[in-house]
Scaffold this motif. Structure first.
Motif, short mmCIF file in Angstrom:
data_model
loop_
_atom_site.label_atom_id
_atom_site.label_comp_id
_atom_site.label_asym_id
_atom_site.label_seq_id
_atom_site.Cartn_x
_atom_site.Cartn_y
_atom_site.Cartn_z
N LEU A 396 -3.68 9.76 -15.28
CA LEU A 396 -3.41 8.38 -14.89
C LEU A 396 -2.08 8.26 -14.16
O LEU A 396 -1.97 7.54 -13.15
CB LEU A 396 -3.41 7.48 -16.13
N ILE A 397 -1.06 8.95 -14.64
CA ILE A 397 0.26 8.88 -14.00
C ILE A 397 0.20 9.50 -12.60
O ILE A 397 0.73 8.93 -11.63
CB ILE A 397 1.31 9.59 -14.87
N ILE A 398 -0.47 10.65 -12.48
CA ILE A 398 -0.55 11.31 -11.16
C ILE A 398 -1.36 10.46 -10.18
O ILE A 398 -0.95 10.26 -9.03
CB ILE A 398 -1.18 12.71 -11.31
N CYS A 399 -2.50 9.94 -10.63
CA CYS A 399 -3.32 9.10 -9.75
C CYS A 399 -2.57 7.84 -9.35
O CYS A 399 -2.63 7.41 -8.19
CB CYS A 399 -4.63 8.73 -10.45
N GLY A 400 -1.85 7.23 -10.29
CA GLY A 400 -1.07 6.04 -9.97
C GLY A 400 -0.02 6.31 -8.91
O GLY A 400 0.20 5.49 -8.01
N ALA A 401 0.65 7.46 -9.02
CA ALA A 401 1.69 7.81 -8.04
C ALA A 401 1.10 8.02 -6.65
O ALA A 401 1.64 7.52 -5.65
CB ALA A 401 2.43 9.07 -8.50
N LEU A 402 -0.01 8.73 -6.56
CA LEU A 402 -0.58 9.07 -5.25
C LEU A 402 -1.33 7.89 -4.63
O LEU A 402 -1.40 7.79 -3.40
CB LEU A 402 -1.53 10.27 -5.41
N VAL A 403 -1.89 7.01 -5.44
CA VAL A 403 -2.61 5.85 -4.91
C VAL A 403 -1.64 4.75 -4.50
O VAL A 403 -1.76 4.16 -3.41
CB VAL A 403 -3.63 5.31 -5.94
N ASN A 404 -0.67 4.46 -5.36
CA ASN A 404 0.24 3.34 -5.10
C ASN A 404 1.43 3.71 -4.22
O ASN A 404 2.10 2.81 -3.69
CB ASN A 404 0.74 2.75 -6.41
N GLY A 405 1.72 5.00 -4.06
CA GLY A 405 2.83 5.40 -3.19
C GLY A 405 2.66 4.93 -1.76
O GLY A 405 3.53 4.24 -1.22
N PRO A 406 1.55 5.29 -1.08
CA PRO A 406 1.34 4.81 0.30
C PRO A 406 1.23 3.29 0.37
O PRO A 406 1.75 2.67 1.31
CB PRO A 406 0.01 5.47 0.69
N TYR A 407 0.56 2.69 -0.60
CA TYR A 407 0.42 1.23 -0.64
C TYR A 407 1.80 0.57 -0.69
O TYR A 407 2.08 -0.38 0.06
CB TYR A 407 -0.45 0.88 -1.85
N ALA A 408 2.68 1.08 -1.55
CA ALA A 408 4.02 0.52 -1.67
C ALA A 408 4.82 0.71 -0.39
O ALA A 408 5.52 -0.20 0.06
CB ALA A 408 4.74 1.17 -2.85
N LEU A 409 4.71 1.88 0.23
CA LEU A 409 5.49 2.19 1.42
C LEU A 409 5.08 1.29 2.59
O LEU A 409 5.92 0.77 3.33
CB LEU A 409 5.31 3.66 1.80
N ILE A 410 3.78 1.10 2.77
CA ILE A 410 3.29 0.30 3.89
C ILE A 410 3.67 -1.17 3.72
O ILE A 410 4.09 -1.84 4.67
CB ILE A 410 1.77 0.44 4.05
N THR A 411 3.52 -1.69 2.50
CA THR A 411 3.77 -3.12 2.30
C THR A 411 5.25 -3.48 2.27
O THR A 411 5.59 -4.66 2.35
CB THR A 411 3.13 -3.61 0.98
N THR A 412 6.13 -2.49 2.16
CA THR A 412 7.56 -2.80 2.10
C THR A 412 8.30 -2.24 3.30
O THR A 412 8.55 -2.94 4.27
CB THR A 412 8.17 -2.26 0.79
N ALA A 413 8.65 -0.95 3.26
CA ALA A 413 9.50 -0.38 4.30
C ALA A 413 8.85 -0.43 5.67
O ALA A 413 9.48 -0.79 6.67
CB ALA A 413 9.86 1.07 3.94
N VAL A 414 7.56 -0.08 5.75
CA VAL A 414 6.88 -0.10 7.05
C VAL A 414 6.80 -1.52 7.59
O VAL A 414 7.06 -1.77 8.78
CB VAL A 414 5.47 0.53 6.93
N SER A 415 6.44 -2.48 6.74
CA SER A 415 6.36 -3.88 7.18
C SER A 415 7.71 -4.37 7.67
O SER A 415 7.80 -5.06 8.70
CB SER A 415 5.87 -4.77 6.03
N ALA A 416 8.77 -4.04 6.93
CA ALA A 416 10.10 -4.46 7.34
C ALA A 416 10.54 -3.78 8.63
O ALA A 416 11.17 -4.40 9.50
CB ALA A 416 11.11 -4.17 6.22
N ASP A 417 10.20 -2.49 8.80
CA ASP A 417 10.51 -1.78 10.03
C ASP A 417 9.83 -2.44 11.23
O ASP A 417 10.43 -2.66 12.28
CB ASP A 417 10.06 -0.32 9.94
N LEU A 418 8.54 -2.74 11.06
CA LEU A 418 7.79 -3.33 12.16
C LEU A 418 8.25 -4.75 12.45
O LEU A 418 8.29 -5.18 13.60
CB LEU A 418 6.29 -3.33 11.83
N GLY A 419 8.59 -5.49 11.40
CA GLY A 419 9.03 -6.87 11.58
C GLY A 419 10.39 -6.99 12.22
O GLY A 419 10.75 -8.07 12.71
N THR A 420 11.18 -5.91 12.21
CA THR A 420 12.47 -5.90 12.90
C THR A 420 12.46 -4.86 14.02
O THR A 420 13.48 -4.26 14.34
CB THR A 420 13.60 -5.59 11.90
#
Length: 505
Positions: A396-420
């Motif tokens: 569960l911990i490994i799946c959570g890390a690999l599933v939510n890692g890209p999701y978290a990156l896209i919705t935060t840092a990538v969105s902020a990068d693109l928005g600026t």
């Protein structure tokens, strides 16, 4: 006559004050979105209580159901054989409304004060979350009531994400943004964990309190937001961040030159001058249009990638406790508690993804690698994850890390990068719309995932996991093919090439 401060002392004092306010905003927005996610989670825990195996329970003495009634412990209308489809409909009432509202929310978020917008959204979200739970105390058994509440809650919850990302983007520059937002984005998993634990306290007794308690906390946080949220650094005389550098010139300095703001156009090098220029009023840029935001390089590609990534993440969010309840035969509370390990992994994955993407300067590459690794891990979890509590915890911990890692990156840092993005020439007002487009597209996947899980699960949980693995692979393919069409491969520095976050050397 009072002597002026030495430049070094002035810098330390200003740095300390700016850092204090940035830390405060980061913490406040963390708690804000923790509450948003906390109020979404109870439905996944309570599902196993709305329909359960009544033959394993002792019927109360004063129960009015007949002796042959095998659904006496279920909550109508979820006491029928099609309960999974009905629960899927309740999930999708929220998620479809959220997906539709997200595209509109970003537009409002650019044009309304974020403090008022967020406060109103949190108060209404707390209200509708509580109303769902009050259906227990009011003895409501009509499907339309729960669906209507979910639709309203889905719409008002769209006020959260574009607003908090915009606020954080206003306060933080691009440097170490992946790590900062990776840590900050753990609010999603923290909210899920808190929502599961709070819901688990009452799920076996008065399950309505599983919704009322998180709703009350969310509404209270709305009041705190109204009192303390600071939208721009300039509002408290702090130094504005610089989002990009190009040929040695800072973005804020370039903007000042373009606008011709008097003394701010001079090539002054002192820290005092730089701080003074950042605080002087300037011409506010116009909000970007929806189509204009779509034309920013990388927005469409990452939006489609998030659609499939969020499909996987939200299927786990809404159906994991029920899966554990049915397959591992834990109690409703134990299944809810165990499911929080997926979110613990999500916290680790989000931080890890942000750290790696900052170090390599490759957001897209980081996303693709984690998505590739997630597919076989989900397959293994389905087949060996329930063979003992240790296997279940680790997988569960490994799946959570690999599933939510890209999701978290896209919705935060990538969105902020693109928005600026540097092509916007400093128009940070695009951040809310870009965030809304990316997360709104992802929310379409978030709506499809639980819906498909509800339709497929009667045929067997194996088929649900095959669906999740397919979506995970599609998320990776969309990102790779999107990068290839823009003239890059899947290898070196894809974010710098495909998103043009810095000028080519």
């Amino acid at each position: 006559m009072r002597s002026s401060l030495a430049p070094g002392v002035w810098f330390l004092r200003t740095f300390s004050r700016d850092s204090w306010f940035r830390g405060f905003i980061l913490l406040l927005t963390f708690f804000i979105y923790t509450c948003y996610h906390m109020s979404r989670k109870p439905i996944s825990v309570v599902k196993s209580r709305l329909h359960q195996n009544c033959s394993e329970l002792v019927k109360p003495v004063n129960d009015s159901h007949s002796l042959n009634d095998t659904t006496w412990c279920d909550w109508a209308p979820f006491d029928k054989n099609n309960y999974k489809e009905l629960l899927g409909a309740v999930d999708n009432a929220f998620l479809v409304a959220y997906a539709i509202g997200m595209f509109i929310s970003g537009i409002f978020g650019e044009r309304l004060p974020l403090r008022y917008y967020l406060s109103a959204g949190m108060l209404l979200s707390g209200l509708f979350t509580s109303l769902f739970g009050l259906g227990y105390f009011w003895n409501i058994h009509m499907l339309w009531y729960f669906v209507l509440i979910q639709i309203c809650n889905g719409l008002v919850q769209t006020t959260g994400w574009p607003s908090v990302v915009t606020c954080v983007g206003n306060w933080f520059g691009k440097g170490k943004r992946g790590l900062i937002m990776g840590i900050w984005n753990s609010h999603t998993s923290v909210g899920n964990i808190l929502g599961s634990l709070i819901a688990g306290v009452w799920v076996n007794e008065q399950w309505g309190l599983s919704f009322v308690a998180p709703g009350a906390v969310t509404a209270a946080m709305g009041v705190i937001t109204f009192l303390f949220l600071i939208e721009y650094p300039e509002d408290v005389d702090c130094t504005a961040p610089q989002h990009h550098t190009s040929d040695g010139l800072e973005q804020n300095q370039d903007n000042a030159e373009d606008l011709g703001n008097g003394p701010c156009t001079n090539k002054e090098s002192s820290l005092e001058s730089a701080a003074r220029c950042s605080k002087e009023p300037s011409v506010q840029p116009a909000a970007i249009s929806f189509l204009g935001a779509l034309r920013i390089p990388g927005v469409v590609e990452f939006s489609l990638c998030l659609l499939f990534a969020k499909l996987v993440s939200y299927t786990f969010l809404y159906w994991l406790p029920l899966y554990i309840f049915n397959v591992a035969h834990f109690s409703a509370k134990q299944a809810g508690d165990l499911s929080t390990l997926f979110d613990v992994g999500g916290i680790m994955g989000g931080i890890m993804a942000g750290l790696i993407s900052d170090y390599t300067n490759g957001r897209a590459t980081t996303c693709c690698i984690m998505l590739i690794l997630a597919a076989p891990m989900m397959f293994l979890y389905n087949y060996i994850g329930q063979n003992g509590i240790t296997n279940s915890i680790v997988m569960l911990i490994i799946c959570g890390a690999l599933v939510n890692g890209p999701y978290a990156l896209i919705t935060t840092a990538v969105s902020a990068d693109l928005g600026t993005h540097q092509s916007l020439k400093g128009n940070a007002k695009a951040l809310s719309t870009v965030t809304a487009i990316i997360d709104g597209t992802g929310s379409i996947g978030a709506a499809l995932g639980p819906l498909l899980a509800g339709l497929i699960s009667p045929t067997g949980w194996n088929n649900v996991f095959y669906m999740l693995i397919s979506a995970d692979i599609l998320a990776c393919l969309v990102r790779v093919l999107g990068g290839t069409q823009m003239g890059i491969g899947a290898g070196e520095r894809p974010v710098v090439s495909s998103l043009a976050l810095t000028h080519p050397r």
